[in-house]
Design a protein around this motif. Structure first.
Motif, PDB file in Angstrom:
ATOM      1  N   MET A 142       0.833  -1.172   0.142  1.00 36.15           N
ATOM      2  CA  MET A 142       0.303   0.154   0.031  1.00 36.15           C
ATOM      3  C   MET A 142       0.921   1.193   0.000  1.00 36.15           C
ATOM      4  O   MET A 142       0.532   2.179  -0.767  1.00 36.15           O
ATOM      5  CB  MET A 142      -1.123   0.347   1.163  1.00 36.15           C
ATOM      6  CG  MET A 142      -2.207  -0.673   0.727  1.00 36.15           C
ATOM      7  SD  MET A 142      -3.290  -0.984   2.414  1.00 36.15           S
ATOM      8  CE  MET A 142      -3.952   0.658   2.582  1.00 36.15           C
TER       9      MET A 142
ATOM     10  N   VAL B 292     -13.935  -4.670  -0.294  1.00 35.39           N
ATOM     11  CA  VAL B 292     -12.621  -3.791  -0.414  1.00 35.39           C
ATOM     12  C   VAL B 292     -12.586  -3.112  -1.630  1.00 35.39           C
ATOM     13  O   VAL B 292     -12.395  -1.790  -1.699  1.00 35.39           O
ATOM     14  CB  VAL B 292     -11.313  -4.556  -0.193  1.00 35.39           C
ATOM     15  CG1 VAL B 292     -10.185  -3.794  -0.447  1.00 35.39           C
ATOM     16  CG2 VAL B 292     -11.360  -5.216   1.194  1.00 35.39           C
ATOM     17  N   PHE B 297     -11.189   0.909  -1.650  1.00 34.05           N
ATOM     18  CA  PHE B 297      -9.698   0.902  -1.136  1.00 34.05           C
ATOM     19  C   PHE B 297      -8.849   0.088  -1.748  1.00 34.05           C
ATOM     20  O   PHE B 297      -9.504  -0.279  -2.917  1.00 34.05           O
ATOM     21  CB  PHE B 297      -9.989  -0.083   0.255  1.00 34.05           C
ATOM     22  CG  PHE B 297     -10.852   0.647   1.539  1.00 34.05           C
ATOM     23  CD1 PHE B 297     -10.609   2.046   1.924  1.00 34.05           C
ATOM     24  CD2 PHE B 297     -11.861  -0.241   2.149  1.00 34.05           C
ATOM     25  CE1 PHE B 297     -11.242   2.305   2.922  1.00 34.05           C
ATOM     26  CE2 PHE B 297     -12.562   0.522   3.191  1.00 34.05           C
ATOM     27  CZ  PHE B 297     -12.361   1.937   3.664  1.00 34.05           C
ATOM     28  N   MET B 301      -5.188  -4.032   0.442  1.00 33.20           N
ATOM     29  CA  MET B 301      -6.078  -4.004   1.785  1.00 33.20           C
ATOM     30  C   MET B 301      -6.530  -5.339   2.165  1.00 33.20           C
ATOM     31  O   MET B 301      -6.775  -5.831   3.182  1.00 33.20           O
ATOM     32  CB  MET B 301      -6.983  -2.939   1.806  1.00 33.20           C
ATOM     33  CG  MET B 301      -7.404  -2.559   3.182  1.00 33.20           C
ATOM     34  SD  MET B 301      -8.550  -1.249   3.580  1.00 33.20           S
ATOM     35  CE  MET B 301      -7.465   0.084   3.953  1.00 33.20           C
TER      36      MET B 301
END
Lengths: 316, 322
Positions: A142, B292, B297, B301
């Motif tokens: 991320m 998700v 997102f 994730m």
């Protein structure tokens, strides 16, 4: 009676060390025959330079396996740390003195969390560390999807500097292994790792703080991953979130080859060290004779099976 | 504990507990779907739901097999690698017509059964830990596969494979029908047959099983074969869905299949679990993954949530039944 049993165990372990050592010599000889560049100082220097990363993660795995666990989060952790180091150092190249301790503390902390989770939740370490690995990997991705960052020259030097022809990283590795071996053999805490891995109930009944030992072993594994990440970042100069993906499995192979079987409580760092040498040398040799890395995977799998086969039949 | 100490009672009290667990998971799934429906109007659209289930089907097939292995205190880390290897094998026929499909299936199942046989033999006869045996198998298959393809993706496939993976009969996706068949067939084997009882016996107490005239080794080997065959079939369906073999078809399915099974209450300590509950675990997993995405997102994730779920679910069932 138990003294005799201990003695037999010890001898068997010595014998498996001897087997690995003989294999090492055979490999070296074979390498010398197959290529006239294999046994040159230059190649040996290269080999030694590569040792530290695999060596450190395997040492960490050894602590955990001795205590009766397994750490599958090592690879993700190393990847995350290289990303942290390379990006931090790109931002502030002058803060190497701060970045390294931070990385080591974070690594040790993550390891300790692994240990705490297995102790508190009583979940199998395989599941805990597999889950943890997924969490760390996802978190790293991320933040950064692609390799990036850079390191200052002075930092890169720690991976390449040689003293008397021998890379500093190899010296560091040998010193750490020696200290780890002494610690495991000669100190109460070190020996208690063996006890926790042997018969955990017996260890508990004897008043050993088993839970604390478990957490300690995982914390040490994290610390080792931290050291591996430092040298890896120094050598490659970038932070790559995926660099550790293969490392987890690679960290298991030398531990298996070295006879520290996954049942815990037996083996030691000497076996792992020999295992690291064997794997590194074999891979180098295969590269020299142009065997594709695909077949190296097959061979790695076969090595695990053969080593497990040998050790498990010896146990009977 | 006398030998007469009530295997009946035990299995009864366990089945009550497992029913309870099953409903807990259903509630969780419904709650998730409500959240998803509120969060995004797209979620409850038939197209999205069918899409979610289509993606889930190959994973479901793997989970059916993984359940068998976990029931006998095992674990199969080689399923994902096998899926990709089967996919490569399927393209090796270089077939462009549908006549080749039965051949592809036979070859895939044969290869899978062999892989399972080796895994099972290593675990049962050679006392190798399931983790190591299947790990080694995973790397060996990976190496063999890459050595064959040279790392390049291939896409020579009979068109029928795509139909199997994403086509529909009477509006129902073919791969879901296949999954249902597979689950019911193996569910009957596990929960209604003599072999199933033997599997539970071996999983909860191999020594007692042996004393009762069951050959634990044979049962364990069979479970690994079943697992590999399920994974192989799952690999073919996933291949049809993806369309090309990238050498990494099914990557991550080893973790996902274990997550789903554990979430479905299949105990890693062996001897306790249910195929259909494990499939509910799959449903929860894919709904979360879909959620998700729907919430916008980053896809990474999913990895974090998966990690938290597997640890949490394992801890949950542990304390529940301790």
């Amino acid at each position: 009676m138990s003294a005799i049993a201990m003695d037999i165990r010890r001898n068997r372990l010595m014998l498996s060390y001897l087997i690995v050592a003989v294999l090492l010599v055979l490999l070296a000889v074979a390498g010398g025959f197959l290529s006239d560049r294999f046994l040159t100082w230059r190649n040996i220097g290269n080999l030694l330079q590569q040792l530290i990363v695999l060596g450190m993660v395997s040492l960490g795995q050894t602590f955990v396996v001795l205590m009766g666990g397994i750490d599958l989060a090592i690879g993700s952790l190393v990847g995350a740390l290289t990303v942290f180091l390379a990006n931090f150092l790109e931002w502030r190249p002058d803060l190497v003195w701060l970045a390294l301790p931070l990385a080591l503390i974070a690594a040790t902390g993550v390891g300790a969390i692994n240990g705490l989770l297995t102790v508190v939740l009583r979940v199998h370490p395989l599941i805990v560390t597999l889950g943890m690995s997924s969490i760390i990997f996802g978190g790293t991705l991320m933040y950064r999807k692609e390799p990036g960052g850079s390191v200052p020259r002075a930092f890169a030097d720690i991976a390449y500097t040689k003293v008397g022809g021998i890379p500093i990283s190899a010296i560091v590795l040998v010193v750490i292994f020696a200290l780890a071996g002494l610690w495991l053999q000669r100190t109460r805490t070190g020996r208690s790792i063996y006890f926790a891995g042997g018969d955990r109930e017996a260890a508990r009944l004897n008043g050993l703080p088993v839970d604390r030992i478990v957490v300690l072993a995982y914390a040490l594994s994290g610390l080792c991953a931290g050291i591996a990440a430092i040298f890896l970042t120094a050598r490659t100069g970038v932070g790559d979130p995926r660099i550790g993906v293969a490392l987890t499995l690679q960290s298991v192979t030398p531990v298996v080859v070295g006879g520290t079987i996954l049942a815990g409580g037996r083996g030691g760092v000497l076996g792992t060290f020999l295992g690291v040498l064997l794997v590194t040398m074999l891979n180098s040799l295969l590269n020299f004779v142009n065997v594709s890395s695909y077949y190296q995977w097959v061979i790695q799998g076969l090595i695990i099976l053969i080593a497990v086969g040998i050790h498990s039949s010896r146990r009977k | 504990m006398t030998p007469l100490d009530t295997p009946m009672q035990r299995s009864q009290s366990i089945s009550i507990a497992s029913v309870f667990e099953r409903y807990g998971l259903v509630i969780f799934l419904v709650a998730l779907m409500v959240v998803a429906a509120i969060a995004s109007p797209t979620f409850l659209r038939p197209a999205n739901l069918v899409n979610v289930l289509t993606i889930a089907a190959p994973l479901g097939m793997v989970v059916v097999g993984q359940t068998f292995v976990i029931l006998v205190r095992g674990l199969d880390l080689s399923v994902a690698s096998l899926m990709a290897t089967v996919a490569v094998l399927a393209t090796a026929f270089k077939a462009t017509t549908n006549e080749a499909i039965p051949m592809i299936f036979i070859a895939a199942i044969a290869l899978s059964a062999m892989v399972g046989l080796v895994n099972g033999w290593l675990v049962a006869k050679r006392n190798v830990s399931p983790f190591l045996a299947t790990l080694a198998m995973m790397i060996i298959l990976q190496g063999a596969r890459f050595a064959y393809t040279g790392g390049a993706p291939i896409s020579t496939l009979p068109p029928g494979m795509g139909f199997l993976a994403s086509g529909r009969v009477l509006g129902i996706p073919v791969n879901l029908i296949t999954l249902a068949f597979l689950a019911i067939a193996f569910g009957i084997v596990l929960h209604r047959s003599r072999l199933g009882r033997e599997i539970f016996m071996v999983g909860s107490n191999p020594k007692a099983a042996f004393l009762n005239g069951v050959a634990p080794d044979r049962v364990v080997i069979l479970c690994y074969v079943i697992c590999s065959v399920c994974a192989g079939i799952g690999g073919l369906f996933l291949l049809g869905y993806v369309g090309t073999v990238s050498n990494w078809v099914g990557q991550g399915y080893e973790l996902d299949s274990i997550v789903a099974a554990v979430m479905g209450g299949v105990a890693l300590s062996g001897g306790r679990g249910n195929v259909f509950a494990a499939l509910l675990g799959v449903a929860v997993l894919v709904v979360i993954n879909n959620l998700v995405l729907l919430l916008g997102f980053p896809i990474e994730m999913q990895l974090i949530i998966k990690g938290i779920i597997i640890i949490g679910a394992a801890a949950f069932y542990r304390t529940r039944l301790a």
